[in-house]
Design an enzyme around this catalytic site. Structure first.
Site, PDB file in Angstrom:
ATOM      1  N   LYS A 116       0.798  -1.230   0.000  1.00  0.00           N
ATOM      2  CA  LYS A 116       0.000   0.000   0.000  1.00  0.00           C
ATOM      3  C   LYS A 116       0.828   1.277   0.000  1.00  0.00           C
ATOM      4  O   LYS A 116       0.348   2.341   0.386  1.00  0.00           O
ATOM      5  CB  LYS A 116      -0.985   0.060   1.205  1.00  0.00           C
ATOM      6  CG  LYS A 116      -1.855  -1.156   1.380  1.00  0.00           C
ATOM      7  CD  LYS A 116      -2.479  -1.649   0.116  1.00  0.00           C
ATOM      8  CE  LYS A 116      -3.471  -0.707  -0.510  1.00  0.00           C
ATOM      9  NZ  LYS A 116      -3.897  -1.171  -1.860  1.00  0.00           N
ATOM     10  N   LYS A 335      -6.018   0.296  -7.339  1.00  0.00           N
ATOM     11  CA  LYS A 335      -4.900   1.153  -6.917  1.00  0.00           C
ATOM     12  C   LYS A 335      -5.324   2.609  -7.094  1.00  0.00           C
ATOM     13  O   LYS A 335      -5.758   2.991  -8.184  1.00  0.00           O
ATOM     14  CB  LYS A 335      -3.651   0.899  -7.772  1.00  0.00           C
ATOM     15  CG  LYS A 335      -3.177  -0.537  -7.759  1.00  0.00           C
ATOM     16  CD  LYS A 335      -2.631  -0.964  -6.412  1.00  0.00           C
ATOM     17  CE  LYS A 335      -2.440  -2.463  -6.367  1.00  0.00           C
ATOM     18  NZ  LYS A 335      -2.102  -2.951  -5.035  1.00  0.00           N
ATOM     19  N   GLY A 336      -5.174   3.375  -6.045  1.00  0.00           N
ATOM     20  CA  GLY A 336      -5.609   4.770  -6.098  1.00  0.00           C
ATOM     21  C   GLY A 336      -7.125   4.850  -5.924  1.00  0.00           C
ATOM     22  O   GLY A 336      -7.817   5.497  -6.700  1.00  0.00           O
ATOM     23  N   ARG A 337      -7.605   4.156  -4.897  1.00  0.00           N
ATOM     24  CA  ARG A 337      -9.055   4.155  -4.628  1.00  0.00           C
ATOM     25  C   ARG A 337      -9.487   5.501  -4.059  1.00  0.00           C
ATOM     26  O   ARG A 337      -8.679   6.235  -3.497  1.00  0.00           O
ATOM     27  CB  ARG A 337      -9.390   3.100  -3.565  1.00  0.00           C
ATOM     28  CG  ARG A 337      -9.264   1.703  -4.048  1.00  0.00           C
ATOM     29  CD  ARG A 337      -9.908   0.756  -3.032  1.00  0.00           C
ATOM     30  NE  ARG A 337      -9.844  -0.609  -3.516  1.00  0.00           N
ATOM     31  CZ  ARG A 337      -8.854  -1.434  -3.231  1.00  0.00           C
ATOM     32  NH1 ARG A 337      -7.862  -1.039  -2.448  1.00  0.00           N
ATOM     33  NH2 ARG A 337      -8.849  -2.650  -3.727  1.00  0.00           N
TER      34      ARG A 337
END
Ligand code: A3P
Length: 384
Positions: A116, A335-337
Site C-alpha cells: 500500500k 490502486k488509487g481508490r
C-alpha cells in the site's frame, strides 16, 4: 579419501577418530562409486566402531532414517527450514550445477514493499525501462512471486528461476521482482541475502498511518467481513480482549508500519549501500525525480527520461503510462481508490502509536546517509 566439513577438507581418519566422539551428530555422504568400487569406506567405518567401543565409553545406537532425521531436527530446530544459497558463490557448487542453469537468471533488484505504499506503480514504471526486466506474473499470488516470505520458498530455486526469462547473451539483462510483503516478513531478508547477496533492495515508505488506513480500505473493498463490520478507529484501538479476528486485522493494519524494525532486519543482512529507501509521497507527486534517483542507484547508463513516458491523468488523479497517441494507461481501480479522509481521532492515535518507530526510522536513515521522507519530517515535528 577426504571429507568436506563445512567447507574445510580433512583427511577422513582425522574426522572419524577426532570429530565423531566430540560432535553430537555426524553426517556422512559419499558418492555411490566410492562404495561400488572399493571397500575402504566400509572397512574404515567398521574399525571406527570397534575403536569407539574399545577406547571410549560411548554407547552407539541407531534409528530408522526418518526417526534419525526427527532426532536431528529436535537437536537443531533452526535447521528445519532450508536456506538456499547462491550456487555461483562457491565454485564447487557451481561446478556440480547443471550447465543449462545460470545465476544470471536471478533478479538483481528486489522491491520489497511494504504493501500500500505505491509498490505497483513503481513496479510498472521500472518495467518501462528497456534495460530492466520484471518477473513473469504469478497467477497464484496476484502477479507477485512471493518467494522469500512464505511457503513458495520450499519449492526451491528452480521454481523461482522459472519466473524470469532465460538470459540472452547480448543484452545487459537486469531482472527485478516486487513482492510487497517481503518488507515486514520475519524470514525474507535472511533468505534473500543467502540467495542474492549482491542484490539491490528498494523499499518505498509513506506515512505508516496512511498505509494502515489504505490497507483497511483495501480489505473493505475486498469484502473482508471484519473490516466491513468495524470502523477504522475500532480496528486500530482494539484492546487485548477484542475478538481474535479483529486483533488479527489490527496487526495486519499496524505492524507493517513499524518501519524501523523491518528495515533494521534488512540492514542486518544487506550492506546499507545496497538498500534505497524511497518516499512514496514523491512517487505520487514527482515520479520523475524518483525514477532518476533509482536509475542512479542501479547504475544504469542508459538513462530513461520519464518526463516523456508518464502523464498525469486528472480522472485517475495519478501519474500513468503515456501511450502513443497521447492516451494514458493507468493502474486498475484497486490502486488509487477513492475513500473518505481518515478521522482526526484515528490520526492522533496513530501519530502516538508510530511515534517511537518514526524516531527510530529517522536514526536509521541518518546512519544510512539517506534523506528523511517529507512525511517523516512532518511527523517528527509533532513529536516535539
Ligand atoms: P490507495 O489505493 O489507498 O490510494 P501498492 O501498489 O503498494 O498496493 O500501493 C497502492 C497505493 O499506491 C495506492 O493506495 C495509491 O495511493 C498509491 N499510488 C502511488 N502512485 C500511484 C499511481 N501512479 N497509480 C495508482 N496508485 C498509486
Amino acid at each position: 579419501m577426504d571429507t568436506d566439513l563445512r567447507g574445510l577438507f580433512f583427511p577422513l581418519n582425522v574426522v572419524l577418530f577426532f570429530f565423531i566422539p566430540s560432535s553430537q551428530i555426524s553426517i556422512f555422504m559419499t558418492h555411490l562409486s566410492n562404495y561400488g568400487n572399493d571397500r575402504l569406506g566400509l572397512y574404515t567405518f567398521r574399525n571406527l566402531v570397534k575403536f569407539l567401543q574399545t577406547w571410549t565409553n560411548l554407547r552407539l545406537q541407531t534409528l530408522a532414517p526418518v526417526q534419525l532425521a526427527q532426532r536431528y531436527f529436535q537437536i537443531f530446530p533452526e535447521e528445519r527450514d532450508p536456506i538456499w544459497q547462491d550456487p555461483c558463490e562457491d565454485k564447487r557448487h557451481k561446478d556440480i550445477w547443471s550447465k543449462e542453469k545460470t545465476c544470471d537468471r536471478f533478479p538483481k533488484l528486489l522491491i520489497i514493499g511494504p504493501q500500500k505504499t505505491g509498490t505497483t506503480a513503481l513496479y510498472l514504471f521500472l518495467g518501462m525501462h528497456p534495460d530492466l526486466t520484471s518477473n513473469y506474473p504469478s497467477k497464484e499470488t496476484f502477479e507477485e512471486i512471493q518467494f522469500f516470505n512464505g511457503h513458495n520458498y520450499h519449492r526451491g530455486i528452480d521454481w523461482y528461476m522459472e519466473y524470469f526469462p532465460l538470459p540472452s547473451n547480448t543484452s545487459s539483462d537486469y531482472y527485478f521482482e516486487k513482492s510487497a510483503n517481503y518488507f515486514d516478513s520475519e524470514v525474507a531478508a535472511r533468505r534473500a541475502a543467502a540467495l542474492l547477496p549482491k542484490a539491490k533492495i528498494i523499499t518505498i515508505l509513506i506515512n505508516p498511518a496512511d498505509r494502515a488506513y489504505s490497507w483497511y480500505q483495501h480489505q473493505r473493498a475486498h469484502g473482508d467481513s471484519v473490516a466491513l463490520k468495524y470502523t477504522f478507529h475500532d480496528v486500530i484501538t482494539a484492546g487485548r480482549n477484542a475478538p481474535i479476528k479483529l486483533r488479527v486485522l489490527q496487526n495486519r493494519c499496524l505492524v507493517p508500519g513499524w518501519y524501523a524494525t523491518h528495515l533494521g532486519r534488512w540492514l542486518n543482512h544487506y550492506h546499507l549501500s545496497q538498500i534505497l529507501v524511497l518516499d512514496g509521497q514523491v512517487l505520487r507527486t514527482e515520479p520523475f525525480a524518483l525514477m532518476d534517483k533509482i536509475q542512479k542507484f542501479l547504475g544504469l547508463t542508459n538513462t530513461l527520461n520519464y518526463h516523456k513516458i508518464l502523464a498525469f491523468d486528472p480522472k485517475k488523479g495519478f501519474w500513468c503510462q503515456l501511450l502513443d497517441g497521447g492516451k494514458t494507461k493507468c493502474l486498475g481501480k484497486s490502486k488509487g481508490r477513492r475513500y473518505p479522509e481518515m478521522d482526526t481521532d484515528s490520526r492522533t492515535f496513530l501519530r502516538e502509536h508510530y511515534r517511537d518507530h518514526n524516531i527510530e526510522l529517522s536514526r536509521l536513515l541518518y546512519k544510512m546517509g539517506q534523506p528523511l521522507p517529507s512525511w517523516l519530517r512532518e511527523e517528527l515535528i509533532h513529536t516535539r
